[in-house]
Design a protein around this motif. Structure first.
Motif, PDB file in Angstrom:
ATOM      1  N   PRO A 144      31.754  38.824  -4.476  1.00 44.98           N
ATOM      2  CA  PRO A 144      31.695  39.497  -5.768  1.00 44.98           C
ATOM      3  C   PRO A 144      30.735  40.960  -5.303  1.00 44.98           C
ATOM      4  N   GLY A 145      30.792  41.551  -6.538  1.00 42.36           N
ATOM      5  CA  GLY A 145      29.785  42.647  -6.478  1.00 42.36           C
ATOM      6  C   GLY A 145      30.660  44.079  -6.321  1.00 42.36           C
ATOM      7  N   VAL A 146      29.963  45.248  -6.403  1.00 37.84           N
ATOM      8  CA  VAL A 146      30.983  46.447  -6.288  1.00 37.84           C
ATOM      9  C   VAL A 146      31.089  47.021  -4.862  1.00 37.84           C
ATOM     10  N   LEU A 147      32.166  47.281  -4.529  1.00 33.89           N
ATOM     11  CA  LEU A 147      32.578  47.915  -3.177  1.00 33.89           C
ATOM     12  C   LEU A 147      31.971  48.930  -2.918  1.00 33.89           C
ATOM     13  N   GLY A 148      31.381  49.235  -1.826  1.00 36.29           N
ATOM     14  CA  GLY A 148      30.719  50.776  -1.436  1.00 36.29           C
ATOM     15  C   GLY A 148      32.104  51.661  -1.532  1.00 36.29           C
ATOM     16  N   ALA A 149      31.400  52.937  -1.429  1.00 33.00           N
ATOM     17  CA  ALA A 149      32.591  53.966  -1.675  1.00 33.00           C
ATOM     18  C   ALA A 149      33.403  54.030  -0.443  1.00 33.00           C
ATOM     19  N   MET A 150      32.884  53.693   0.776  1.00 32.65           N
ATOM     20  CA  MET A 150      33.417  53.739   2.069  1.00 32.65           C
ATOM     21  C   MET A 150      34.172  52.371   2.568  1.00 32.65           C
ATOM     22  N   ALA A 177      43.302  56.696  -0.167  1.00 30.21           N
ATOM     23  CA  ALA A 177      44.457  56.142  -0.879  1.00 30.21           C
ATOM     24  C   ALA A 177      45.597  56.531   0.040  1.00 30.21           C
ATOM     25  N   HIS A 178      45.693  57.569   0.766  1.00 28.54           N
ATOM     26  CA  HIS A 178      46.621  57.916   1.357  1.00 28.54           C
ATOM     27  C   HIS A 178      46.805  57.346   2.816  1.00 28.54           C
ATOM     28  N   ILE A 179      45.655  56.992   3.295  1.00 26.07           N
ATOM     29  CA  ILE A 179      45.601  56.068   4.368  1.00 26.07           C
ATOM     30  C   ILE A 179      46.044  54.607   4.017  1.00 26.07           C
ATOM     31  N   LEU A 180      45.719  54.022   2.967  1.00 21.65           N
ATOM     32  CA  LEU A 180      46.155  52.597   2.475  1.00 21.65           C
ATOM     33  C   LEU A 180      47.550  52.727   2.132  1.00 21.65           C
ATOM     34  N   ASP A 181      47.879  53.809   1.621  1.00 26.85           N
ATOM     35  CA  ASP A 181      49.549  53.792   1.533  1.00 26.85           C
ATOM     36  C   ASP A 181      50.265  53.360   2.687  1.00 26.85           C
ATOM     37  N   HIS A 182      49.675  54.468   3.661  1.00 25.34           N
ATOM     38  CA  HIS A 182      50.625  54.819   4.880  1.00 25.34           C
ATOM     39  C   HIS A 182      50.454  53.230   5.614  1.00 25.34           C
ATOM     40  N   GLU A 183      49.469  52.568   5.724  1.00 25.73           N
ATOM     41  CA  GLU A 183      49.136  51.303   6.474  1.00 25.73           C
ATOM     42  C   GLU A 183      49.842  50.327   5.869  1.00 25.73           C
ATOM     43  N   GLU A 212      35.810  34.663  10.959  1.00 26.96           N
ATOM     44  CA  GLU A 212      34.748  34.041  10.730  1.00 26.96           C
ATOM     45  C   GLU A 212      33.806  33.772  11.988  1.00 26.96           C
ATOM     46  N   ALA A 213      34.463  33.263  12.753  1.00 21.96           N
ATOM     47  CA  ALA A 213      33.869  32.732  14.255  1.00 21.96           C
ATOM     48  C   ALA A 213      33.368  33.908  14.849  1.00 21.96           C
ATOM     49  N   ASP A 214      33.862  35.132  14.543  1.00 18.75           N
ATOM     50  CA  ASP A 214      33.119  36.531  14.894  1.00 18.75           C
ATOM     51  C   ASP A 214      32.242  37.111  14.017  1.00 18.75           C
ATOM     52  N   GLY A 215      31.708  36.446  12.989  1.00 16.72           N
ATOM     53  CA  GLY A 215      30.724  36.943  12.361  1.00 16.72           C
ATOM     54  C   GLY A 215      31.263  37.682  10.956  1.00 16.72           C
ATOM     55  N   GLN A 216      32.573  37.857  10.957  1.00 13.42           N
ATOM     56  CA  GLN A 216      33.107  38.189   9.499  1.00 13.42           C
ATOM     57  C   GLN A 216      33.458  37.161   8.403  1.00 13.42           C
ATOM     58  N   GLY A 217      32.585  37.327   7.533  1.00 13.22           N
ATOM     59  CA  GLY A 217      32.547  36.006   6.534  1.00 13.22           C
ATOM     60  C   GLY A 217      33.908  36.143   5.734  1.00 13.22           C
ATOM     61  N   ARG A 218      34.539  34.832   5.540  1.00 12.79           N
ATOM     62  CA  ARG A 218      35.959  34.843   4.929  1.00 12.79           C
ATOM     63  C   ARG A 218      35.817  35.327   3.616  1.00 12.79           C
ATOM     64  N   ALA A 219      34.800  35.113   2.721  1.00 11.65           N
ATOM     65  CA  ALA A 219      34.970  35.726   1.471  1.00 11.65           C
ATOM     66  C   ALA A 219      34.955  37.442   1.307  1.00 11.65           C
ATOM     67  N   GLU A 220      34.051  37.885   2.422  1.00 11.69           N
ATOM     68  CA  GLU A 220      34.171  39.463   2.389  1.00 11.69           C
ATOM     69  C   GLU A 220      35.736  39.980   2.814  1.00 11.69           C
ATOM     70  N   SER A 221      36.241  39.288   4.003  1.00 11.45           N
ATOM     71  CA  SER A 221      37.338  39.599   4.260  1.00 11.45           C
ATOM     72  C   SER A 221      38.452  39.513   3.049  1.00 11.45           C
ATOM     73  N   PHE A 222      38.407  38.222   2.467  1.00 16.35           N
ATOM     74  CA  PHE A 222      39.290  38.081   1.532  1.00 16.35           C
ATOM     75  C   PHE A 222      39.020  38.925   0.300  1.00 16.35           C
ATOM     76  N   ARG A 223      38.013  39.405   0.035  1.00 17.12           N
ATOM     77  CA  ARG A 223      37.929  40.565  -0.894  1.00 17.12           C
ATOM     78  C   ARG A 223      38.391  42.123  -0.459  1.00 17.12           C
ATOM     79  N   LEU A 224      38.489  42.196   0.737  1.00 16.90           N
ATOM     80  CA  LEU A 224      39.177  43.422   1.087  1.00 16.90           C
ATOM     81  C   LEU A 224      40.508  43.453   0.953  1.00 16.90           C
ATOM     82  N   LEU A 225      41.122  42.213   1.501  1.00 21.03           N
ATOM     83  CA  LEU A 225      42.515  41.922   1.376  1.00 21.03           C
ATOM     84  C   LEU A 225      42.950  42.137  -0.074  1.00 21.03           C
ATOM     85  N   VAL A 226      42.094  41.305  -0.989  1.00 19.82           N
ATOM     86  CA  VAL A 226      42.461  41.248  -2.336  1.00 19.82           C
ATOM     87  C   VAL A 226      42.693  42.732  -2.927  1.00 19.82           C
TER      88      VAL A 226
END
Length: 324
Positions: free
Chosen positions: A73-79, A84-90, A128-142
């Protein structure tokens, strides 16, 4: 067909392809790129169905259940997300990868979608085994998935709006449609920049921001059949010629674009510029694609380029004058 497909082998190929797309020999694997590519693949699977936006909601809920968590949850940081142009490309790279693999699953979209979900689940859990929480990764994916879907819907809907409201009702030509969407993209881009960024414009030294949004337009057109080449800027006005933005076309279509953005909840003007550029590229493909194009590509491409460039320059100059 799914009964004859080696699912573990297909899954391994998909996973390997994802990692390869996002890996640089010098820097290693870029996790943010992997997320964007996964988002593109997911969106491509949704577009197979009749109501892709509804399928997306259900699919992401299912993925959350598989992960055993909700998006952070929460507001994503600006960075937190790429521009948008990179997100569209990738994400478009991810969509292309999905289309290449989907050719082997033409009769079983549900099976292909389920396989993609399993792969995405496994990748997020392994991080998650490398320290990246699945909830945070899932939020970015969503977030990436929703924006990718938004860009796709915007490109199609804006083209439909122009055709329905202007071609059918007011006898606009396809050239008018291409120029209007390109011009609105240039206007929204200029408005998205702060005053200092606008002051960077000098003569023919076009800011990188314009090139980035132009790239969205040109790549969308080329993907859909417009011949690639170096003639996009052929015939553009010289530096000593007064700016000549197609303002009548801008004012004719911009209110419809704004209504769409309000309905979609796309409030960021830079993202609006990317949406309009993507729509302009798609309309350009309608006008200049195919064996017998309505407008020759050598004419249509500079037309679009002139509209986005002149309108961008016009708004930047207006904002620069307003500072004094």
């Amino acid at each position: 067909m799914f009964a004859l497909t080696n699912k573990p082998e297909m899954g391994a190929r998909l996973y390997t392809g994802l990692i390869h797309l996002a890996t640089d020999p010098a820097r290693g694997t870029d996790a943010m790129k992997v997320i964007q590519h996964m988002a593109g693949i997911l969106v491509e699977t949704y577009l197979v169905f009749d109501n892709p936006d509804e399928v997306m909601e259900v699919s992401l809920c299912q993925l959350g259940a598989m992960l055993g968590c909700d998006p952070a949850p929460g507001v994503l940081g600006a960075m937190a997300l790429p521009p948008a142009h990179i997100l569209d490309h990738e994400t478009e790279r991810g969509r292309l990868a999905a289309r290449n693999f989907f050719e082997e699953w033409l009769d079983c979209a549900f099976e292909f979608h389920n396989l993609i979900q399993v792969i995405v689940h496994n990748i997020l859990v392994s991080w998650e085994a490398d320290g990246q929480g699945r909830a945070e990764s899932f939020r970015l994916l969503v977030e990436c998935t929703q924006k990718c879907m938004g860009f796709e819907i915007a490109a199609q809907e804006l083209c439909d709006v122009v055709i329905d409201r202007k071609v059918t009702a007011q006898d606009w030509s396809l050239g008018d449609c291409v120029a209007s969407l390109s011009a609105v993209a240039g206007r929204r881009l200029a408005l998205s920049l702060n005053s200092d960024a606008c002051m960077l414009f000098r003569g023919s030294a076009l800011p990188d921001n314009l090139d980035r949004v132009v790239y969205v337009m040109t790549q969308e057109a080329v993907r859909l059949g417009v011949p690639a080449g170096t003639d996009w800027r052929f015939g553009l006005a010289a530096n000593d010629v007064p700016v000549n933005a197609p303002l009548d076309l801008v004012y004719g279509i911009e209110p419809y674009c704004q209504s769409f953005f309000d309905a979609m909840g796309i409030r960021n003007q830079y993202e609006q510029a990317v949406c309009c550029a993507k729509a302009a590229g798609r309309m350009l493909a309608v006008a200049a694609g195919g064996e017998v194009p309505e407008i020759e590509p050598a004419i249509a491409k500079p037309l679009a380029m002139a509209a986005i460039t002149e309108t961008y320059k016009s708004v930047c100059m207006e904002q620069s004058i307003a500072l004094f």
